[in-house]
Scaffold this motif. Structure first.
Motif, mmCIF file in Angstrom:
data_model
loop_
_atom_site.group_PDB
_atom_site.id
_atom_site.type_symbol
_atom_site.label_atom_id
_atom_site.label_comp_id
_atom_site.label_asym_id
_atom_site.label_seq_id
_atom_site.Cartn_x
_atom_site.Cartn_y
_atom_site.Cartn_z
ATOM 1 N N CYS A 266 -7.569 -0.646 2.343
ATOM 2 C CA CYS A 266 -7.235 0.754 2.601
ATOM 3 C C CYS A 266 -8.482 1.496 3.047
ATOM 4 O O CYS A 266 -9.378 1.770 2.252
ATOM 5 C CB CYS A 266 -6.634 1.384 1.354
ATOM 6 N N ALA B 298 0.859 -1.179 0.000
ATOM 7 C CA ALA B 298 0.000 0.000 0.000
ATOM 8 C C ALA B 298 0.896 1.231 0.000
ATOM 9 O O ALA B 298 1.955 1.237 0.619
ATOM 10 C CB ALA B 298 -0.913 0.013 1.223
ATOM 11 N N LEU C 138 -4.645 1.170 7.376
ATOM 12 C CA LEU C 138 -4.460 0.077 6.430
ATOM 13 C C LEU C 138 -4.696 -1.221 7.193
ATOM 14 O O LEU C 138 -4.124 -1.416 8.266
ATOM 15 C CB LEU C 138 -3.041 0.108 5.860
ATOM 16 N N CYS D 180 -2.805 -0.133 -3.567
ATOM 17 C CA CYS D 180 -3.495 -0.808 -2.473
ATOM 18 C C CYS D 180 -3.777 -2.235 -2.929
ATOM 19 O O CYS D 180 -4.849 -2.528 -3.450
ATOM 20 C CB CYS D 180 -4.771 -0.061 -2.111
ATOM 21 N N LYS E 18 -5.559 7.027 -3.076
ATOM 22 C CA LYS E 18 -4.943 5.729 -3.315
ATOM 23 C C LYS E 18 -3.875 5.849 -4.389
ATOM 24 O O LYS E 18 -4.093 6.430 -5.441
ATOM 25 C CB LYS E 18 -5.984 4.702 -3.752
ATOM 26 N N MET F 118 -0.094 5.365 0.094
ATOM 27 C CA MET F 118 -1.206 6.299 0.111
ATOM 28 C C MET F 118 -0.757 7.692 0.538
ATOM 29 O O MET F 118 0.080 7.828 1.419
ATOM 30 C CB MET F 118 -2.266 5.824 1.117
ATOM 31 N N LEU G 47 -6.015 8.823 5.278
ATOM 32 C CA LEU G 47 -5.591 8.363 3.961
ATOM 33 C C LEU G 47 -6.514 9.015 2.943
ATOM 34 O O LEU G 47 -7.716 8.796 2.966
ATOM 35 C CB LEU G 47 -5.687 6.842 3.867
#
Length: 156
Positions: A47, A21, A52, A42, A39, A23, A36
């Motif tokens: 997410c 991930a 996470l 992910c 994206k 972010m 977050l």
């Protein structure tokens, strides 16, 4: 180029152990936990808005790149604390002192990069908090504040 975009491009081409991930994060009103907001990657990690959630057990590299902006300096220093939380418990923390008056100009920019290698289990929740989220630089470098998790090994 844009450092955040460079890292994203590299991570998209790295062979991972099945989970990653990456972010962008920003501060939330009345909260020390970062949100977050965008994206990048992910894969095999859920997410959510503030954290996470791990889907595969293993050893993970957690990293965070944050930029800070101090619009003016006072006569005292400012202690910035970054904490990686796993299941809302502190798993790693860093304390840095910035912006003492003799080191400051009218406005000051600082960058902190933190890495942490740790075993994580299925459904573990990873997040990051700041004791002074108001100093997170979202005006000049909003895309450069990122939280990443990379599954390093499936061994525990």
């Amino acid at each position: 180029g844009n450092t955040s975009e460079d890292y994203l491009r590299i991570l998209q081409n790295v062979l991972t152990k099945g989970a990653a991930a990456y972010m962008r994060v920003s501060n939330q009103v009345n909260s020390s936990k970062l949100s977050l907001v965008e994206k990048g990657i992910c894969e095999d990690i859920h997410c959510e808005r503030e954290e996470l959630v791990i889907k595969k057990q293993g050893i993970y590299l957690i990293y965070c790149h944050l930029n800070f902006h101090f619009p003016s300096c006072s006569n005292s220093s400012t202690d910035l604390k970054i904490e990686f939380l796993v299941n809302d418990q502190v798993n790693r923390q860093t304390l840095s002192t910035w912006c003492a008056s003799e080191m400051c100009h009218e406005k000051t920019f600082k960058t902190l990069f933190q890495l942490h290698l740790t075993p994580l289990n299925v459904k573990d929740r990873v997040s990051v908090t700041l004791n002074h989220p108001e100093f997170l630089n979202e005006m000049y470098l909003p895309n450069e504040n990122v939280l990443g998790v990379l599954r390093y090994s499936d061994e525990m």
